[in-house]
Design an enzyme around this catalytic site. Structure first.
Site, mmCIF file in Angstrom:
data_model
loop_
_atom_site.group_PDB
_atom_site.id
_atom_site.type_symbol
_atom_site.label_atom_id
_atom_site.label_comp_id
_atom_site.label_asym_id
_atom_site.label_seq_id
_atom_site.Cartn_x
_atom_site.Cartn_y
_atom_site.Cartn_z
ATOM 1 C CB CYS A 145 56.145 30.582 42.726
ATOM 2 S SG CYS A 145 54.690 31.632 42.623
ATOM 3 C CB CYS A 150 47.049 40.028 37.409
ATOM 4 S SG CYS A 150 45.688 38.994 37.992
ATOM 5 C CB CYS A 172 43.448 40.776 44.503
ATOM 6 S SG CYS A 172 42.551 39.434 43.675
ATOM 7 C CB CYS A 202 52.433 35.335 48.996
ATOM 8 S SG CYS A 202 50.820 35.052 48.293
#
Length: 387
Positions: free
Chosen positions: A139, A146, A150, A370
């Site tokens: 990954c 970022c 989110c 994640c």
């Protein structure tokens, strides 16, 4: 017009041909240089022993060398390794190696397998007779931080610091491959680390060309997945530039605009009707599917009624659904639903005819799961429950 020269690691063979021909080098030298870097993983010009000394000196003068260095390796009890990498300017990013045993009698599924697995595996018959081995999914990150914001992801807690260059994106795979252990092979690469890949489109696209080039690592496009939060114009561009051959994963996380906009600010710019139209237009090869990533957040998007809305929303699209119980992060008071709620959500989608997987959590003990990749030293800004 490019304002700065391409980094040597970011150059494709045809670009090496142009620059080396201008120096009077022989035509085959361009392929040799590219193979040293991307097939053999050698970034020290002095070690490129079949090149003329004058060319090795020139490559060193151009800055060919390591673009990132491993500063720390966190090893999870489940075999996951999270690598903290230091870039030349001192910034840090993270990449994750996720091993999984494959072969006869093994049905282990990686944290990222539901996205990385291809739907038409030409190697399946050969693998059935092969000895067990450890496949690794890597990954990788595309940005330092970022900008998407989110509500369930740690990567954006400090905002976007800068884009990565193609050499820094591809360099993670060169380094990851060099750090494989005995019996392991790099099988899949997923653009699901820090950053939004399509927000850094040019570098992401160039890195894809580097990683899949037949003179380099030669990754199959079936084994490379790009994840996006839903940048509609860039989804269309990716489809056009690569003929739909690059696997696509969509971070959806809600089936209505109000909920999705609360969880994912990008939805205010590109709402669901735009996003779904882009997915329908994506030039997907036959028998291939788009992965729908759906993070289940307790009390936000985990109700069975939401699953029914999701089933209706996706009707007619060639998709597989990857359910991800939210991994708790320091920067958010949000959390995962109970296991029974996850099972009930999955059951609705399965009964509706979808291939639906619940992502197995990997690397929790090293914060490699994640949504947990975060900038070193970033100060978290706590995000409260939404709505």
């Amino acid at each position: 017009m490019r304002s700065t020269p391409l980094h040597p690691v970011a150059r494709l063979p045809e670009e090496w041909s142009v620059s080396l021909a201008a120096r009077g080098e022989r035509s085959f030298t361009a392929k040799q240089v590219f193979q040293w870097i991307h097939r053999r993983g050698v970034l020290d010009p002095a070690a490129m022993t079949n090149l003329p000394a004058r060319l090795r000196e020139h490559l060193a003068a151009e800055g060919l060398g390591e673009v990132l260095t491993p500063e720390r390796v966190h090893r999870s009890e489940d075999g996951t390794r999270k690598l903290l990498l230091r870039l030349r300017d001192g910034a840090t990013i993270e990449t994750v190696l996720l091993p999984s045993v494959s072969g006869p009698g093994s049905h282990a599924q990686l944290d990222a397998d539901a996205a990385a697995a291809d739907d038409e595996d030409d190697d399946a018959a050969a693998e059935a007779d092969a000895a067990p081995r450890v496949r690794v999914t890597q990954c990788i990150s595309t940005q330092v931080g970022c900008a998407m914001g989110c509500g369930f992801c740690a990567s954006g807690v400090a905002g976007l610091k800068r884009h990565l260059g193609a050499e820094e994106i591809a360099g993670q795979v060169l380094l990851g491959r060099a750090m494989l252990e005995e019996g392991e092979e790099l099988r899949n690469v997923v653009y699901m680390g820090m950053g939004e890949p399509l927000h850094n489109y040019e570098a992401t696209a160039r890195s894809l060309r580097l990683l899949t080039h037949p003179e380099g690592i030669n990754l199959s496009t079936r084994r490379v997945t790009v994840s996006t939060s839903g940048l509609v114009p860039e989804i269309a561009r990716l489809g056009a530039d690569f003929g739909g051959q690059i696997a696509l994963a969509i971070s959806l996380h809600a089936a209505d605009d109000e909920t999705r906009s609360a969880l994912m600010p990008i939805n205010r710019k590109h709402p669901l009707d735009e996003l779904l139209a882009a997915l329908r237009a994506y030039p997907l090869p036959r028998r291939r599917r788009i992965t729908i990533e759906y993070t289940l957040v307790a009390g936000q998007n985990d109700d069975p009624a939401e699953a029914r809305r999701l089933a209706k929303l996706l009707r007619g699209l060639p998709v597989k659904i990857n359910l991800i119980p939210m991994n708790p992060i320091e920067a958010s008071s949000l959390g995962p639903p109970a296991q029974e709620r996850v099972a009930a959500f999955q059951e609705v989608l399965t009964q509706a005819g979808y291939s639906c997987f619940v992502r197995r959590r990997r690397g929790d003990d090293v914060s490699a799961a994640c949504g947990q990749l975060v900038l070193l030293g970033a100060k978290p800004k706590v995000r409260r429950a939404l709505g």
